[in-house]
Design an enzyme around this catalytic site. Structure first.
Site, short mmCIF file in Angstrom:
data_model
loop_
_atom_site.label_atom_id
_atom_site.label_comp_id
_atom_site.label_asym_id
_atom_site.label_seq_id
_atom_site.Cartn_x
_atom_site.Cartn_y
_atom_site.Cartn_z
CE LYS A 34 85.75 19.22 41.83
NZ LYS A 34 84.40 19.61 41.65
CB SER B 284 87.42 15.71 38.52
OG SER B 284 88.50 15.64 37.78
CE1 TYR C 228 88.67 21.45 40.33
CE2 TYR C 228 89.73 19.84 39.36
CZ TYR C 228 88.79 20.13 39.33
OH TYR C 228 87.75 19.79 38.69
N GLY D 146 103.49 17.58 35.31
CA GLY D 146 102.23 16.93 36.14
C GLY D 146 101.49 16.09 35.14
P1 NAD Z 1 82.32 26.34 35.44
O1 NAD Z 1 83.29 27.04 36.28
O2 NAD Z 1 82.10 26.58 33.96
O3 NAD Z 1 81.14 26.25 36.40
C1 NAD Z 1 81.28 26.33 37.74
C2 NAD Z 1 80.22 27.34 38.20
O4 NAD Z 1 80.10 27.27 39.39
C3 NAD Z 1 80.18 28.61 37.54
O5 NAD Z 1 79.12 29.27 37.04
C4 NAD Z 1 80.63 29.53 38.84
O6 NAD Z 1 80.26 30.88 38.73
C5 NAD Z 1 79.97 28.84 39.75
N1 NAD Z 1 80.66 28.77 41.40
C6 NAD Z 1 81.95 28.61 41.38
N2 NAD Z 1 81.93 28.99 42.89
C7 NAD Z 1 80.72 29.12 43.44
C8 NAD Z 1 80.39 29.35 44.98
N3 NAD Z 1 81.18 29.39 45.56
N4 NAD Z 1 78.97 29.72 44.86
C9 NAD Z 1 78.29 29.63 43.76
N5 NAD Z 1 78.45 29.33 42.52
C10 NAD Z 1 79.84 29.33 42.29
O7 NAD Z 1 83.08 24.79 35.39
P2 NAD Z 1 82.39 23.67 34.45
O8 NAD Z 1 83.52 22.95 33.71
O9 NAD Z 1 81.15 23.72 34.34
O10 NAD Z 1 82.71 22.51 36.05
C11 NAD Z 1 81.53 22.26 36.64
C12 NAD Z 1 82.04 21.34 37.60
O11 NAD Z 1 82.64 20.01 37.30
C13 NAD Z 1 82.99 21.65 38.56
O12 NAD Z 1 82.71 21.39 39.96
C14 NAD Z 1 84.49 21.24 38.25
O13 NAD Z 1 85.52 21.00 38.95
C15 NAD Z 1 83.88 19.86 37.61
N6 NAD Z 1 84.71 19.37 36.60
C16 NAD Z 1 84.67 20.01 35.37
C17 NAD Z 1 85.76 19.33 34.47
C18 NAD Z 1 86.08 20.08 33.11
O14 NAD Z 1 86.91 19.81 32.30
N7 NAD Z 1 85.11 21.06 32.74
C19 NAD Z 1 86.27 17.92 34.72
C20 NAD Z 1 85.86 17.38 35.89
C21 NAD Z 1 84.98 17.96 37.07
#
Ligand code: NAD
Ligand code: UDP
Length: 338
Positions: A152, A124, A148, A293
């Site tokens: 990362k 991220s 968080y 923040g």
């Molecule tokens: P999301 O919460 O929709 O998807 C994450 C998925 O991982 C979910 O389906 C959740 O059930 C699953 N999960 C969480 N912990 C788990 C575990 N211990 N075991 C198995 N499954 C698990 O989030 P997203 O928006 O799709 O984000 C996906 C990734 O991208 C994440 O790592 C997030 O930190 C990163 N990210 C997201 C954004 C954003 O704005 N959406 C921005 C930067 C980075």
């Protein structure tokens, strides 16, 4: 390729699974559904013409991962599985460290045991902390401003250390800027629990009449119109970037971090106006104090990803708003009613 997609039932993961299937890759989803809902799997089946191979697996569960790796010869792993809410991470830091960092360690151990050494990791823009200047390139200083963000940063470092220790390990960390939008079918999209923290889902819920008005956090930032500026990227473009990263992993040496953004800043008011045009709805708003923040401007220099992946964003802010609104209108309660 045969790919394990951890967290593949979530927002970005589900869109990526569709893009992978369209390119002919074979996908197995491992998700504990802590922030997603099994009905997404039916939607994926409709979009790809095939029921997805999905398992309820927590990536912290070493035995479950070992069984999964024993049953498949994966060529690579894409690791989306993490908790991602900044505010919640301040209230429950240990849960975030456990889920995100312990989960990544357990996954890396399982990969090593199964001799799977290719990884695409969801990082991220938060790893840049409070950026000193924009646009941000991958050599900018890294820091964190909340638990968080620290997870990362640590996960990227873990992956980097594994690559250093094992020169055969190939990893790309994709540093997303602000993912928004949905699949143009309206069948899959972002389904936040409770009150959305992020701007686009909040605007969607105001447009749908679920929330009274948007609160804009600060009108006195040193930006084009005084509101905060971010680099919004359509989730369909993001999904494509994962396919490109997966297919380029073979040529990567060690750990490669890449920014994924459009390389262009958009203010809160600009996004709001674009959404009003796309939806035909007025979005009432009020300017309130700055959010703790927050920073004025964050946008990427995505040129390294463009050069190394042969990828660039295709979809503009109008498409982001149109697709976000279609998803919201077709699924007022997310996946709840399917
Ligand atoms: P999301 O919460 O929709 O998807 C994450 C998925 O991982 C979910 O389906 C959740 O059930 C699953 N999960 C969480 N912990 C788990 C575990 N211990 N075991 C198995 N499954 C698990 O989030 P997203 O928006 O799709 O984000 C996906 C990734 O991208 C994440 O790592 C997030 O930190 C990163 N990210 C997201 C954004 C954003 O704005 N959406 C921005 C930067 C980075
Ligand atoms: N924002 C806002 N009202 C909201 C949510 C967000 O004004 O209800 C602003 C926020 O201050 C920032 C931009 O919208 O300038 C994007 O915020 P978001 O939380 O979506 O992303 P992040 O700040 O994490 O990049």
């Amino acid at each position: 390729m045969h790919v394990l997609v951890c967290g593949g039932a979530g927002y970005i993961g589900s869109h990526t699974c569709v893009a992978l299937a369209e390119r002919g890759h074979r996908v197995v989803i491992a998700d504990n559904f802590s922030n997603s809902a099994p009905p997404v799997l039916e939607r994926l089946a409709r979009l790809t013409g095939q029921a997805p191979d999905a398992r309820r697996v927590d990536v912290r569960n070493a035995a479950a991962l070992a069984a999964l790796f024993a049953g498949h010869r994966f060529d690579a792993v894409i690791h989306f599985a993490a908790l991602k809410a900044v505010g919640e991470s301040c209230e429950r830091p240990l849960d975030y460290f456990d889920n995100n960092i312990s989960g990544t360690i357990t996954l890396l151990q399982a990969m090593r045991a199964a001799d799977v050494r290719r990884l695409v990791f969801s990082s991220s823009a938060t790893v840049y902390g409070e950026p000193q200047s924009v646009p941000i390139d991958e050599d900018a200083p890294l820091s964190s401003t909340n638990p968080y963000g620290r997870t990362k940063l640590v996960m990227e470092q873990l992956i980097g250390d594994v690559c250093t220790a094992d020169p055969g390990f190939q990893a790309i960390s994709l540093r997303y800027f602000n993912p928004v939008g949905a699949h143009p079918s309206g069948l899959i999209g972002e389904a936040p629990n409770g009150v959305p923290n992020n701007l686009m889902p909040y605007i969607c819920q105001v447009a749908a009449g679920k929330r009274e008005r948007l609160q804009i956090y600060g009108g006195d930032w040193p930006t084009v119109d005084g509101t905060g500026v971010r680099d919004y990227i359509h989730v369909m473009d993001l999904a494509q970037a994962h396919v490109h990263a997966l297919e380029k992993l073979d040529g990567v040496r060690g750990h490669l971090p890449l920014n994924l953004g459009a390389g262009r800043g958009i203010s809160v008011l600009e996004l709001l106006r674009a959404f009003e045009t796309a939806s035909g709805r007025e979005i009432p708003y009020r300017i309130v104090d700055r959010r703790v923040g927050d920073v004025a401007e964050v946008y990427a220099d995505p040129s390294r990803a463009e050069r190394l992946l042969g990828w660039r964003t295709q979809l503009d802010v109008d498409a982001m708003c149109r697709d976000a609104w279609r998803w919201q209108s077709m699924n007022p309660d997310g996946y709840a009613e399917t």
